[in-house]
Scaffold this active site. Structure first.
Site, PDB file in Angstrom:
ATOM      1  N   SER A  17       0.826  -1.214   0.000  1.00 46.01           N
ATOM      2  CA  SER A  17       0.000   0.000   0.000  1.00 46.01           C
ATOM      3  C   SER A  17       0.860   1.263   0.000  1.00 46.01           C
ATOM      4  CB  SER A  17      -0.920   0.012   1.216  1.00 46.01           C
ATOM      5  OG  SER A  17      -1.590   1.254   1.282  1.00 46.01           O
ATOM      6  N   THR A  64      -8.583  -1.213   1.920  1.00 46.36           N
ATOM      7  CA  THR A  64      -8.136  -1.667   0.614  1.00 46.36           C
ATOM      8  C   THR A  64      -8.423  -3.158   0.508  1.00 46.36           C
ATOM      9  OG1 THR A  64      -6.319  -1.597  -0.970  1.00 46.36           O
ATOM     10  CG2 THR A  64      -5.686  -1.897   1.333  1.00 46.36           C
ATOM     11  N   LYS A  68     -13.161  -3.727   0.865  1.00 46.65           N
ATOM     12  CA  LYS A  68     -14.028  -2.605   0.476  1.00 46.65           C
ATOM     13  C   LYS A  68     -15.513  -2.943   0.467  1.00 46.65           C
ATOM     14  CE  LYS A  68     -10.595  -0.127  -2.257  1.00 46.65           C
ATOM     15  NZ  LYS A  68     -10.328   0.631  -3.477  1.00 46.65           N
ATOM     16  N   ASN A  89     -14.256   2.827   0.867  1.00 45.55           N
ATOM     17  CA  ASN A  89     -12.786   2.857   0.968  1.00 45.55           C
ATOM     18  C   ASN A  89     -12.318   3.830   2.043  1.00 45.55           C
ATOM     19  OD1 ASN A  89     -13.131   5.340  -0.341  1.00 45.55           O
ATOM     20  ND2 ASN A  89     -11.163   5.137  -1.382  1.00 45.55           N
ATOM     21  N   ASP A 104     -12.991   6.761  -4.232  1.00 46.12           N
ATOM     22  CA  ASP A 104     -12.370   6.296  -5.484  1.00 46.12           C
ATOM     23  C   ASP A 104     -13.006   6.967  -6.701  1.00 46.12           C
ATOM     24  OD1 ASP A 104     -10.500   4.536  -4.375  1.00 46.12           O
ATOM     25  OD2 ASP A 104     -11.963   2.908  -4.246  1.00 46.12           O
ATOM     26  N   GLY A 130     -12.718  -4.244 -17.914  1.00 44.16           N
ATOM     27  CA  GLY A 130     -12.681  -4.792 -16.564  1.00 44.16           C
ATOM     28  C   GLY A 130     -13.984  -4.525 -15.836  1.00 44.16           C
ATOM     29  N   ALA A 134     -12.584  -1.727  -8.947  1.00 44.89           N
ATOM     30  CA  ALA A 134     -12.147  -0.443  -9.493  1.00 44.89           C
ATOM     31  C   ALA A 134     -13.079   0.010 -10.612  1.00 44.89           C
ATOM     32  CB  ALA A 134     -10.713  -0.563 -10.003  1.00 44.89           C
ATOM     33  N   ILE A 221      -5.617   2.826 -14.997  1.00 42.47           N
ATOM     34  CA  ILE A 221      -5.602   3.108 -13.554  1.00 42.47           C
ATOM     35  C   ILE A 221      -4.426   2.417 -12.859  1.00 42.47           C
ATOM     36  CG2 ILE A 221      -8.106   3.508 -13.541  1.00 42.47           C
ATOM     37  CD1 ILE A 221      -8.300   1.014 -11.758  1.00 42.47           C
ATOM     38  N   TYR A 223      -0.679   2.153 -11.865  1.00 40.10           N
ATOM     39  CA  TYR A 223       0.353   3.196 -11.737  1.00 40.10           C
ATOM     40  C   TYR A 223       1.744   2.615 -11.496  1.00 40.10           C
ATOM     41  CZ  TYR A 223      -0.497   2.354  -6.810  1.00 40.10           C
ATOM     42  OH  TYR A 223      -0.668   1.739  -5.595  1.00 40.10           O
ATOM     43  N   GLY A 244      -2.271   6.385 -13.968  1.00 41.21           N
ATOM     44  CA  GLY A 244      -3.095   6.033 -12.814  1.00 41.21           C
ATOM     45  C   GLY A 244      -2.675   6.669 -11.491  1.00 41.21           C
TER      46      GLY A 244
HETATM   47  P1  ATR Z   1     -10.098  -4.606  -8.625  1.00 42.03           P
HETATM   48  O1  ATR Z   1     -10.957  -4.562  -7.407  1.00 42.03           O
HETATM   49  O2  ATR Z   1      -8.751  -3.980  -8.443  1.00 42.03           O
HETATM   50  O3  ATR Z   1     -10.807  -4.083  -9.854  1.00 42.03           O
HETATM   51  P2  ATR Z   1     -10.629  -7.385  -9.250  1.00 42.03           P
HETATM   52  O4  ATR Z   1     -11.981  -7.289  -8.665  1.00 42.03           O
HETATM   53  O5  ATR Z   1      -9.793  -8.582  -8.936  1.00 42.03           O
HETATM   54  O6  ATR Z   1      -9.724  -6.146  -8.858  1.00 42.03           O
HETATM   55  O7  ATR Z   1     -10.743  -7.219 -10.848  1.00 42.03           O
HETATM   56  C1  ATR Z   1      -9.688  -7.468 -11.700  1.00 42.03           C
HETATM   57  C2  ATR Z   1     -10.150  -7.230 -13.153  1.00 42.03           C
HETATM   58  O8  ATR Z   1      -9.083  -7.587 -14.020  1.00 42.03           O
HETATM   59  C3  ATR Z   1     -11.345  -8.061 -13.562  1.00 42.03           C
HETATM   60  O9  ATR Z   1     -12.123  -7.340 -14.482  1.00 42.03           O
HETATM   61  C4  ATR Z   1     -10.674  -9.255 -14.214  1.00 42.03           C
HETATM   62  O10 ATR Z   1     -11.485  -9.954 -15.134  1.00 42.03           O
HETATM   63  P3  ATR Z   1     -12.450 -11.173 -14.623  1.00 42.03           P
HETATM   64  O11 ATR Z   1     -13.646 -10.521 -14.009  1.00 42.03           O
HETATM   65  O12 ATR Z   1     -12.743 -11.950 -15.828  1.00 42.03           O
HETATM   66  O13 ATR Z   1     -11.629 -11.941 -13.602  1.00 42.03           O
HETATM   67  C5  ATR Z   1      -9.549  -8.571 -14.926  1.00 42.03           C
HETATM   68  N1  ATR Z   1      -8.476  -9.506 -15.273  1.00 42.03           N
HETATM   69  C6  ATR Z   1      -7.536 -10.033 -14.449  1.00 42.03           C
HETATM   70  N2  ATR Z   1      -6.708 -10.865 -15.138  1.00 42.03           N
HETATM   71  C7  ATR Z   1      -7.143 -10.868 -16.431  1.00 42.03           C
HETATM   72  C8  ATR Z   1      -6.713 -11.519 -17.647  1.00 42.03           C
HETATM   73  N3  ATR Z   1      -5.656 -12.333 -17.655  1.00 42.03           N
HETATM   74  N4  ATR Z   1      -7.406 -11.279 -18.796  1.00 42.03           N
HETATM   75  C9  ATR Z   1      -8.467 -10.422 -18.795  1.00 42.03           C
HETATM   76  N5  ATR Z   1      -8.929  -9.786 -17.685  1.00 42.03           N
HETATM   77  C10 ATR Z   1      -8.271  -9.995 -16.530  1.00 42.03           C
END
Ligand code: ATR
Length: 282
Positions: A17, A64, A68, A89, A104, A130, A134, A221, A223, A244
């Site tokens: 963090s 974090t 959350k 958060n 956020d 995604g 986030a 996002i 960084y 980010g």
């Molecule tokens: P955060 O809270 O930081 O957004 P998270 O909830 O773990 O973290 O989300 C991670 C994101 O990265 C998700 O959208 C994830 O896609 P899935 O919902 O399919 O898991 C995406 N992500 C992580 N690894 C990936 C990969 N190899 N290819 C495509 N998307 C990926």
């Protein structure tokens, strides 16, 4: 001497963090009488630990990963924004009670406004890659700032559908298959990567920028590194890019203000300090 103020970021794990560095820098800069700690608390212990920390005199917390969502249930009161985003958060302690909010969304929108003052959120749709925690804050911010609509694409389509359904305005969130993420870029005024792809020690995000129209902005996002592979390719093609680091700093700003009573400045000194830390931790 003013009252000693204690705040902390709580996560599990917590060692990566950057919040302690940000808040401690501001405590020193603004000569606040207080401290900001990092607490590693596993989710199953959070409910029991929060009241103990309040009893120890804590005035506020940042939450974090992975806390959350859980924090929504553990606060005495959460505001409308945190409820809508589905994540807390930032907690402020007042009269022994926990008040939860989400900074956020502000972090994301303020970063765009500061880094790209000419960008108009209303000028066209945004493509968000995604659908994790986030992404919920990012989609909320885009809808709030008046994006005509958001095209949401995620490897796991069901997660994108759930995010769209629970968003502030489901009629303005279109879900597109991950496979078509390259084609949908032709509509975008702004592209935002919220996946973990591109982060240090992760694979880069595979995204073909051929269809992205001239002048479209690209934001990551992530960084660490500051210039992800996505941003480097976008910049080479002449697109304005937004890193980010600002989202991280601006989400901390209202939290610091509510605990320590001064709105801290986000400046290049602080950014560079964090970027130097990036170099040490990777
Ligand atoms: P955060 O809270 O930081 O957004 P998270 O909830 O773990 O973290 O989300 C991670 C994101 O990265 C998700 O959208 C994830 O896609 P899935 O919902 O399919 O898991 C995406 N992500 C992580 N690894 C990936 C990969 N190899 N290819 C495509 N998307 C990926």
């Amino acid at each position: 001497m003013s009252e000693f103020i204690k705040a902390a970021v709580i996560g599990h794990p917590i060692k990566h963090s950057k919040s302690p560095l940000i808040h401690q820098t501001w405590i020193e800069r603004y000569k606040r009488n207080g401290e900001y700690n990092a607490l590693d608390i596993p989710p199953e212990e959070l409910e029991a630990r929060l009241p103990e920390l309040v009893a120890e005199g804590y005035s506020g917390f940042n939450l974090t990963l992975p806390h959350k969502e859980l924090a929504l249930e553990l606060c005495d009161q959460i505001d409308e924004l945190a409820r809508r985003v589905g994540a807390v958060n930032t907690i402020s302690v007042r009269g022994g009670k926990l008040y939860g909010t989400n900074t956020d969304v502000y972090g994301f929108t303020e970063n765009i406004k500061q880094a790209a003052p000419d960008f108009n959120f209303k000028s066209g749709p945004a493509v968000v890659l995604g659908a994790g925690g986030a992404a919920r804050a990012v989609v909320h911010g885009l809808l709030q700032e008046g994006a005509p609509y958001v095209i949401l694409t995620n490897r796991t389509r069901e997660r994108a559908l759930a995010l769209a359904k629970n968003s502030a305005d489901p009629a303005r969130v279109e879900v597109e298959n991950w496979y078509y993420r390259h084609e949908v870029l032709r509509k975008a005024a702004l592209v935002v990567n919220t996946t973990s792809l591109g982060m240090a020690e992760q694979k880069p995000l595979e995204l073909d920028l051929t269809h992205l129209r001239a002048g479209a902005h690209v934001c990551d996002i992530v960084y660490n590194p500051l210039m992800t592979e996505l941003l480097m390719r976008a910049k080479q093609k002449g697109h304005p890019v937004i890193t980010g680091i600002g989202m991280l700093l601006y989400q901390a700003q209202p939290a610091f203000h509510s605990w320590f009573g001064v709105l801290p400045a986000v400046d290049d000194n602080l950014k560079n300090q964090i970027l130097r830390e990036n170099g040490r931790t990777t």
